[in-house]
Design a protein around this motif. Structure first.
Motif, PDB file in Angstrom:
ATOM      1  N   LYS A 437     -27.814 -61.026  -9.903  1.00  0.00           N
ATOM      2  CA  LYS A 437     -27.987 -60.068 -10.991  1.00  0.00           C
ATOM      3  C   LYS A 437     -27.721 -58.642 -10.514  1.00  0.00           C
ATOM      4  O   LYS A 437     -27.161 -57.821 -11.251  1.00  0.00           O
ATOM      5  N   ARG A 438     -28.098 -58.312  -9.309  1.00  0.00           N
ATOM      6  CA  ARG A 438     -27.824 -56.987  -8.745  1.00  0.00           C
ATOM      7  C   ARG A 438     -26.321 -56.743  -8.663  1.00  0.00           C
ATOM      8  O   ARG A 438     -25.819 -55.668  -9.035  1.00  0.00           O
ATOM      9  N   ALA A 439     -25.580 -57.753  -8.163  1.00  0.00           N
ATOM     10  CA  ALA A 439     -24.124 -57.623  -8.083  1.00  0.00           C
ATOM     11  C   ALA A 439     -23.494 -57.507  -9.472  1.00  0.00           C
ATOM     12  O   ALA A 439     -22.551 -56.733  -9.681  1.00  0.00           O
ATOM     13  N   GLU A 440     -24.027 -58.259 -10.430  1.00  0.00           N
ATOM     14  CA  GLU A 440     -23.507 -58.206 -11.795  1.00  0.00           C
ATOM     15  C   GLU A 440     -23.700 -56.819 -12.408  1.00  0.00           C
ATOM     16  O   GLU A 440     -22.790 -56.274 -13.060  1.00  0.00           O
ATOM     17  N   VAL A 441     -24.876 -56.229 -12.221  1.00  0.00           N
ATOM     18  CA  VAL A 441     -25.157 -54.902 -12.772  1.00  0.00           C
ATOM     19  C   VAL A 441     -24.264 -53.850 -12.115  1.00  0.00           C
ATOM     20  O   VAL A 441     -23.713 -52.968 -12.801  1.00  0.00           O
ATOM     21  N   MET A 442     -24.102 -53.900 -10.799  1.00  0.00           N
ATOM     22  CA  MET A 442     -23.263 -52.909 -10.115  1.00  0.00           C
ATOM     23  C   MET A 442     -21.812 -53.016 -10.568  1.00  0.00           C
ATOM     24  O   MET A 442     -21.124 -51.994 -10.742  1.00  0.00           O
ATOM     25  N   THR A 443     -21.313 -54.236 -10.772  1.00  0.00           N
ATOM     26  CA  THR A 443     -19.946 -54.414 -11.273  1.00  0.00           C
ATOM     27  C   THR A 443     -19.785 -53.833 -12.664  1.00  0.00           C
ATOM     28  O   THR A 443     -18.789 -53.153 -12.968  1.00  0.00           O
ATOM     29  N   ALA A 444     -20.778 -54.094 -13.522  1.00  0.00           N
ATOM     30  CA  ALA A 444     -20.721 -53.568 -14.890  1.00  0.00           C
ATOM     31  C   ALA A 444     -20.771 -52.044 -14.903  1.00  0.00           C
ATOM     32  O   ALA A 444     -20.087 -51.390 -15.712  1.00  0.00           O
ATOM     33  N   ILE A 445     -21.569 -51.439 -14.021  1.00  0.00           N
ATOM     34  CA  ILE A 445     -21.640 -49.974 -13.937  1.00  0.00           C
ATOM     35  C   ILE A 445     -20.291 -49.395 -13.516  1.00  0.00           C
ATOM     36  O   ILE A 445     -19.804 -48.403 -14.091  1.00  0.00           O
ATOM     37  N   PHE A 446     -19.677 -49.982 -12.523  1.00  0.00           N
ATOM     38  CA  PHE A 446     -18.381 -49.492 -12.048  1.00  0.00           C
ATOM     39  C   PHE A 446     -17.338 -49.562 -13.165  1.00  0.00           C
ATOM     40  O   PHE A 446     -16.556 -48.613 -13.366  1.00  0.00           O
ATOM     41  N   GLU A 447     -17.298 -50.677 -13.898  1.00  0.00           N
ATOM     42  CA  GLU A 447     -16.325 -50.831 -14.988  1.00  0.00           C
ATOM     43  C   GLU A 447     -16.601 -49.841 -16.111  1.00  0.00           C
ATOM     44  O   GLU A 447     -15.664 -49.249 -16.687  1.00  0.00           O
ATOM     45  N   ALA A 448     -17.881 -49.638 -16.445  1.00  0.00           N
ATOM     46  CA  ALA A 448     -18.225 -48.701 -17.521  1.00  0.00           C
ATOM     47  C   ALA A 448     -17.877 -47.269 -17.139  1.00  0.00           C
ATOM     48  O   ALA A 448     -17.368 -46.494 -17.969  1.00  0.00           O
ATOM     49  N   PHE A 449     -18.131 -46.885 -15.894  1.00  0.00           N
ATOM     50  CA  PHE A 449     -17.787 -45.541 -15.447  1.00  0.00           C
ATOM     51  C   PHE A 449     -16.269 -45.336 -15.463  1.00  0.00           C
ATOM     52  O   PHE A 449     -15.771 -44.256 -15.821  1.00  0.00           O
ATOM     53  N   THR A 450     -15.512 -46.353 -15.081  1.00  0.00           N
ATOM     54  CA  THR A 450     -14.050 -46.242 -15.078  1.00  0.00           C
ATOM     55  C   THR A 450     -13.514 -46.062 -16.489  1.00  0.00           C
ATOM     56  O   THR A 450     -12.607 -45.252 -16.734  1.00  0.00           O
ATOM     57  N   GLU A 451     -14.054 -46.813 -17.452  1.00  0.00           N
ATOM     58  CA  GLU A 451     -13.612 -46.708 -18.842  1.00  0.00           C
ATOM     59  C   GLU A 451     -13.917 -45.328 -19.435  1.00  0.00           C
ATOM     60  O   GLU A 451     -13.157 -44.819 -20.264  1.00  0.00           O
ATOM     61  N   ASN A 452     -15.020 -44.722 -19.038  1.00  0.00           N
ATOM     62  CA  ASN A 452     -15.452 -43.447 -19.612  1.00  0.00           C
ATOM     63  C   ASN A 452     -15.068 -42.247 -18.745  1.00  0.00           C
ATOM     64  O   ASN A 452     -15.489 -41.114 -19.038  1.00  0.00           O
ATOM     65  N   GLY A 453     -14.313 -42.485 -17.681  1.00  0.00           N
ATOM     66  CA  GLY A 453     -13.837 -41.388 -16.856  1.00  0.00           C
ATOM     67  C   GLY A 453     -14.918 -40.687 -16.062  1.00  0.00           C
ATOM     68  O   GLY A 453     -14.790 -39.491 -15.765  1.00  0.00           O
ATOM     69  N   ILE A 454     -15.958 -41.402 -15.707  1.00  0.00           N
ATOM     70  CA  ILE A 454     -17.044 -40.818 -14.917  1.00  0.00           C
ATOM     71  C   ILE A 454     -16.771 -41.107 -13.445  1.00  0.00           C
ATOM     72  O   ILE A 454     -16.562 -42.253 -13.053  1.00  0.00           O
ATOM     73  N   GLU A 455     -16.782 -40.055 -12.655  1.00  0.00           N
ATOM     74  CA  GLU A 455     -16.442 -40.184 -11.247  1.00  0.00           C
ATOM     75  C   GLU A 455     -17.672 -40.560 -10.417  1.00  0.00           C
ATOM     76  O   GLU A 455     -18.754 -39.998 -10.609  1.00  0.00           O
ATOM     77  N   ILE A 456     -17.489 -41.521  -9.522  1.00  0.00           N
ATOM     78  CA  ILE A 456     -18.494 -41.814  -8.492  1.00  0.00           C
ATOM     79  C   ILE A 456     -17.998 -41.122  -7.233  1.00  0.00           C
ATOM     80  O   ILE A 456     -17.068 -41.604  -6.561  1.00  0.00           O
ATOM     81  N   PRO A 457     -18.533 -39.939  -6.895  1.00  0.00           N
ATOM     82  CA  PRO A 457     -17.939 -39.122  -5.834  1.00  0.00           C
ATOM     83  C   PRO A 457     -18.209 -39.676  -4.445  1.00  0.00           C
ATOM     84  O   PRO A 457     -19.130 -40.477  -4.231  1.00  0.00           O
ATOM     85  N   TYR A 458     -17.383 -39.229  -3.544  1.00  0.00           N
ATOM     86  CA  TYR A 458     -17.592 -39.525  -2.136  1.00  0.00           C
ATOM     87  C   TYR A 458     -17.867 -38.205  -1.428  1.00  0.00           C
ATOM     88  O   TYR A 458     -17.520 -37.122  -1.940  1.00  0.00           O
ATOM     89  N   PRO A 459     -18.486 -38.229  -0.265  1.00  0.00           N
ATOM     90  CA  PRO A 459     -18.842 -36.974   0.415  1.00  0.00           C
ATOM     91  C   PRO A 459     -17.602 -36.117   0.692  1.00  0.00           C
ATOM     92  O   PRO A 459     -16.573 -36.611   1.138  1.00  0.00           O
TER      93      PRO A 459
END
Length: 486
Positions: A437-459
């Protein structure tokens, strides 16, 4: 003896179709030839008179059996298959018997030659037949377990491989005992050997002021071994039930299985002491000597034994619980008298002394229930719409197998160096699914952020150069024709 030989021949006939399924084709061919020689046993065993016209017939039978034994032994030595060690052993025994029968026949001992010829031939096919019989019994057990997989009976809880490892040794021992008894009986050695052992075991002996017999000591040890065997296997049956069925700790025996093992073993010890006629005052002497041994270096062992009893009564862990103790984590497989077994998540088995389970900090993830809270840290860029981010995360957490009570939470946790960090807290109904379930939620978050143009920044880092080496300054100041720049 003739009736026994005929019964053995019938046993051989019934076994022959199974030989083809369990042994290589070559061994089956040798078996068929042995089967032809088997007819000699009931034929020449019917009459024990000295008919010397049969002497050459026996010589031929002995030589044929020796040749066939060598062929079978050579094939088993060059090829590995199930039962190859048994075939090598039986071939060797048969060759020895038939060589002896041939030699005594040449010396004129006709009846002795006839006896060893019969035993030599029958020892091979009886041994193979008993081995096939044990395999048939194990296969019947397997079929019974498979037919009860979806039933509610106790047999549906057992693992066949585990059960096979526990029963195969006992079945092989029984088969070997029957095979050895048959040889000794036909050779006429069983009764003399039995009388010698009986006299050895029942003869009264004196040690100081105490009289004893080896028979009472042997009886004491045998009863203890039987009680140990029963305690282990009964505990296995209950632990198998706990591991396969009980979803609630209240429905499991858990560490109480240890009390069952101790009870069976103590009862067996008392029965063994009574059967061996050991007086109680002698037992107190042994216990006194044991207490002296404890003072000289058995403190750790006794600590683990006592800790095991405390675990059985307090029940902080049970079979099937997910625990962490020290650096070890996994599922409890067995709570033993001295140590407990933990099945680690990588498949290894960890043996933890019971004293460590009480003396170290113990985390039991399933003590009251099997729910598990999952925590995630998600970072987004500073230019992101925080309200939109929170709504997306809440939508992702609204899915099956994530509990509504307690309610999932999305918290703005921290302003980091390169990201705004959100903390997600949510519960799943079982420890068994939390990683998926943890892996499923993280995958869904990544896909949702990509669709909405939200950046997951790196240092990110800015680099400032205060000075350059002298040779770099020279290169920068060179004419443009050397650098290729206008």
């Amino acid at each position: 003896m003739a009736i026994a030989s005929i019964l053995s021949l019938l046993f051989c006939i019934l076994t022959t179709p199974l030989i083809k399924a369990h042994f290589p084709k070559k061994i089956y061919t040798y078996w068929v030839i042995f089967f032809a020689l088997n007819f000699i046993s009931p034929t020449i065993g019917l009459n024990w008179d000295n008919y010397f016209n049969e002497r050459y017939f026996l010589l031929l039978a002995s030589l044929s059996t020796v040749a066939l034994g060598f062929l079978t032994l050579r094939y088993a030595q060059k090829n590995k298959f199930a039962g190859s060690n048994l075939v090598k052993f039986l071939s060797t025994v048969t060759i020895l018997f038939e060589v002896f029968a041939f030699l005594v026949n040449c010396l004129g001992r006709y009846n002795l030659s006839k006896l060893y010829t019969i035993v030599g031939i029958s020892s091979f096919y009886r041994g193979i037949s008993l081995y096939i019989f044990t395999l048939v019994v194990l296969e019947l057990i397997y079929l019974v377990l498979e037919s009860k997989k979806n039933a509610s009976s106790i047999t549906s809880y057992f693992d066949f491989q585990e059960l096979e490892s526990r029963l195969s040794g006992l079945l092989y021992l029984v088969g070997f005992s029957i095979w050895a008894y048959g040889i000794l009986y036909y050779l006429g050695y069983f009764e003399p050997i039995f009388n010698v052992f009986n006299e050895f075991l029942t003869k009264e002996r004196i040690l100081g002021d105490t009289s004893f017999t080896y028979g009472t000591i042997a009886l004491f040890i045998v009863i203890l071994l039987i009680s140990y065997f029963l305690a282990n296997n009964i505990a296995y049956f209950f632990s198998a039930r706990d591991q396969k069925t009980a979803t609630s700790r209240k429905n499991r025996l858990g560490s109480s299985i240890l009390l069952i093992r101790l009870t069976i073993f103590i009862i067996g010890f008392l029965i063994a002491a009574a059967a061996a006629k050991i007086p109680l005052d002698k037992i107190t002497i042994v216990l006194g000597a044991l207490s002296v041994g404890i003072g000289f270096g058995l403190q750790t062992i006794i600590n683990n034994l006592v800790s095991g009893i405390i675990l059985a009564f307090e029940r902080p862990i049970q079979i099937g619980d997910e625990i962490e103790v020290g650096t070890n984590s996994g599922t409890v497989k067995e709570v033993g008298i001295r140590a407990s077994k933990i099945q680690a998540y990588d498949g290894s088995e960890i043996v933890v002394p019971n004293g460590d389970l009480l003396s170290q900090s113990l985390i039991n993830w399933t003590l009251s229930d099997r729910r598990r809270r999952i925590e995630l840290m998600i970072g987004v860029g500073y230019e992101s719409d925080m309200k939109q981010v929170k709504e997306i995360l809440e939508q992702v957490l609204d899915r099956d197998q994530i509990l509504k009570i307690p309610k999932p939470k999305v918290l703005l946790q921290n302003f980091g160096e390169s990201s705004v960090d959100f903390r997600l807290l949510f519960w799943v109904e079982s420890m068994d699914i939390w990683i998926d379930k943890r892996a499923e939620v993280m995958t869904a978050i990544f896909e949702a952020f990509t669709e909405n143009g939200i950046e997951i920044p790196y240092p990110k880092r800015d680099l400032f150069l205060k000075s350059l080496p002298s040779y770099w300054n020279e290169k920068i100041s060179k004419p443009s024709e050397e650098t290729g720049l206008d």
